[in-house]
Scaffold this motif. Structure first.
Motif, short mmCIF file in Angstrom:
data_model
loop_
_atom_site.label_atom_id
_atom_site.label_comp_id
_atom_site.label_asym_id
_atom_site.label_seq_id
_atom_site.Cartn_x
_atom_site.Cartn_y
_atom_site.Cartn_z
N LYS A 73 0.85 -1.19 0.00
CA LYS A 73 0.00 0.00 0.00
C LYS A 73 0.89 1.23 0.00
N THR A 74 0.61 2.13 -0.92
CA THR A 74 1.37 3.36 -1.01
C THR A 74 0.48 4.52 -0.60
N GLU A 75 1.02 5.37 0.26
CA GLU A 75 0.28 6.54 0.67
C GLU A 75 0.59 7.67 -0.30
N PRO A 76 -0.41 8.52 -0.58
CA PRO A 76 -0.15 9.63 -1.51
C PRO A 76 0.87 10.60 -0.93
N TYR A 77 1.52 11.32 -1.81
CA TYR A 77 2.54 12.29 -1.41
C TYR A 77 1.88 13.41 -0.61
N LYS A 78 2.49 13.76 0.51
CA LYS A 78 2.00 14.88 1.31
C LYS A 78 3.02 16.01 1.26
N THR A 79 2.51 17.21 1.15
CA THR A 79 3.39 18.37 1.18
C THR A 79 3.76 18.70 2.60
N HIS A 80 4.72 19.59 2.76
CA HIS A 80 5.11 20.04 4.08
C HIS A 80 3.92 20.69 4.79
N LEU A 81 3.14 21.47 4.05
CA LEU A 81 1.99 22.13 4.63
C LEU A 81 0.96 21.13 5.15
N ALA A 82 0.78 20.01 4.46
CA ALA A 82 -0.16 18.99 4.92
C ALA A 82 0.29 18.40 6.26
N TYR A 83 1.59 18.17 6.42
CA TYR A 83 2.10 17.65 7.68
C TYR A 83 1.94 18.69 8.80
N VAL A 84 2.17 19.95 8.49
CA VAL A 84 2.01 21.01 9.49
C VAL A 84 0.54 21.10 9.92
N LYS A 85 -0.37 20.99 8.96
CA LYS A 85 -1.80 21.07 9.29
C LYS A 85 -2.25 19.88 10.13
N GLU A 86 -1.57 18.76 10.04
CA GLU A 86 -1.89 17.63 10.90
C GLU A 86 -1.51 17.92 12.35
N ARG A 87 -0.44 18.67 12.54
CA ARG A 87 0.05 18.95 13.90
C ARG A 87 -0.61 20.16 14.54
N ARG A 88 -1.05 21.12 13.75
CA ARG A 88 -1.57 22.38 14.28
C ARG A 88 -3.02 22.59 13.87
N SER A 89 -3.79 23.15 14.78
CA SER A 89 -5.16 23.56 14.43
C SER A 89 -5.09 24.95 13.80
N ASP A 90 -6.19 25.40 13.23
CA ASP A 90 -6.22 26.73 12.61
C ASP A 90 -6.00 27.81 13.66
N LEU A 91 -6.54 27.63 14.86
CA LEU A 91 -6.36 28.62 15.93
C LEU A 91 -4.90 28.69 16.36
#
Length: 102
Positions: A60-78
């Motif tokens: 199983k291959t996971e789709p490519y994630k950008t740096h911004l996608a990883y940051v959004k996983e760690r941080r909420s919008d607030l």
């Protein structure tokens, strides 16, 4: 030079490996060597094993994630808005003191 001048070859064992694409690969191993359970298919790169009726599934291959996608996983919008406002305030303070000239 013939076989007689070079000596006999080491005994070999040919093992069949089957991938999920239906390819068969038969690499040669030394007769006394340990044969691996899984082998990569040289045609398609998928894993292959010795069971022709039940080859291993493709990984199983996971789709490519950008740096911004990883940051959004760690941080909420607030949290992101808070960090941005702190960074902008720090930059404005440094400009006011003359440390940054832009």
């Amino acid at each position: 030079m013939g076989e007689a001048e070079r000596g006999d070859t080491a005994p070999r064992l040919y093992v069949s490996y089957f991938c999920s694409s239906g390819h068969e690969t038969r690499p040669a191993f030394a007769a006394d060597a340990a044969v691996p359970a899984v082998w990569d298919c040289p045609r398609c790169g998928l894993p292959a094993n010795n069971d022709a009726k039940n080859p291993p599934p493709p990984p199983k291959t996971e789709p490519y994630k950008t740096h911004l996608a990883y940051v959004k996983e760690r941080r909420s919008d607030l949290e992101a808005a808070t960090i941005l406002s702190e960074a902008l305030q720090s930059l404005r303070d440094r400009r006011a003191r003359g440390e940054v000239i832009y």
